[in-house]
Design a protein around this motif. Structure first.
Motif, mmCIF file in Angstrom:
data_model
loop_
_atom_site.group_PDB
_atom_site.id
_atom_site.type_symbol
_atom_site.label_atom_id
_atom_site.label_comp_id
_atom_site.label_asym_id
_atom_site.label_seq_id
_atom_site.Cartn_x
_atom_site.Cartn_y
_atom_site.Cartn_z
ATOM 1 N N TYR A 48 -36.291 -25.885 12.069
ATOM 2 C CA TYR A 48 -35.813 -24.513 12.134
ATOM 3 C C TYR A 48 -36.811 -23.570 11.469
ATOM 4 N N TRP A 108 -32.509 -17.186 11.002
ATOM 5 C CA TRP A 108 -32.881 -18.522 11.461
ATOM 6 C C TRP A 108 -33.095 -18.531 12.970
ATOM 7 N N ARG A 136 -30.338 -29.892 5.357
ATOM 8 C CA ARG A 136 -31.530 -29.168 5.751
ATOM 9 C C ARG A 136 -32.467 -29.080 4.560
ATOM 10 N N GLY A 176 -37.317 -20.051 9.608
ATOM 11 C CA GLY A 176 -36.530 -19.116 8.821
ATOM 12 C C GLY A 176 -37.414 -17.989 8.314
ATOM 13 N N TYR A 233 -37.933 -25.208 7.997
ATOM 14 C CA TYR A 233 -37.047 -26.197 7.443
ATOM 15 C C TYR A 233 -36.810 -27.251 8.519
ATOM 16 N N ARG A 290 -31.836 -13.489 5.302
ATOM 17 C CA ARG A 290 -32.476 -14.691 5.864
ATOM 18 C C ARG A 290 -31.988 -14.868 7.297
#
Length: 122
Positions: free
Chosen positions: A94, A112, A45, A96, A37, A110
């Motif tokens: 980022y 990150w 985002r 993820g 992302y 999830r």
């Protein structure tokens, strides 16, 4: 715990290329989905490129044909090759991942990474 560590960001001129890498480590039982992302200043985002839980690959419309996501399942790593970069690609990127942990195999969470800055400017 699960850690995602990104690398490869930096400053590049328009038209240039960068390669981002993300490695997942920790008490991983299974990775269901993983990808990238980005978040630009003042914006939400957004998904850039992702391997989904169903095994498909998704790309944000503006990066199709310029960015390529790949993975090494044995190393729990995803790579984002970014070519023909534009100033509007400037953002924090980022990594993820949707992961189930050892001992909690039925729970998918999830995770990150900390983010890596990509700046496209002349």
């Amino acid at each position: 715990q699960v850690q995602l560590v990104e690398s490869g960001g930096g400053l590049v001129q328009p038209g240039g290329s960068l390669r981002l890498s993300c490695a997942a480590s920790g008490s991983i039982f299974r990775i269901y989905a993983m990808g990238w992302y980005r978040q630009a200043p003042g914006k939400q985002r957004e998904m850039v490129a992702f391997f989904t839980r169903t095994g498909n690959t998704m790309y944000e419309e503006s990066v199709k044909g310029r960015f390529t996501i790949s993975r090494d399942n044995a190393k729990n790593t995803v790579i984002l090759q970014m070519n023909s970069l534009k100033p509007e690609d400037t953002a924090v990127y980022y990594c993820g991942a949707d992961v189930s942990r050892i001992g909690q195999e039925s729970t998918i969470t999830r995770y990150w990474g900390q983010g890596t800055q990509v700046t496209v400017s002349s």
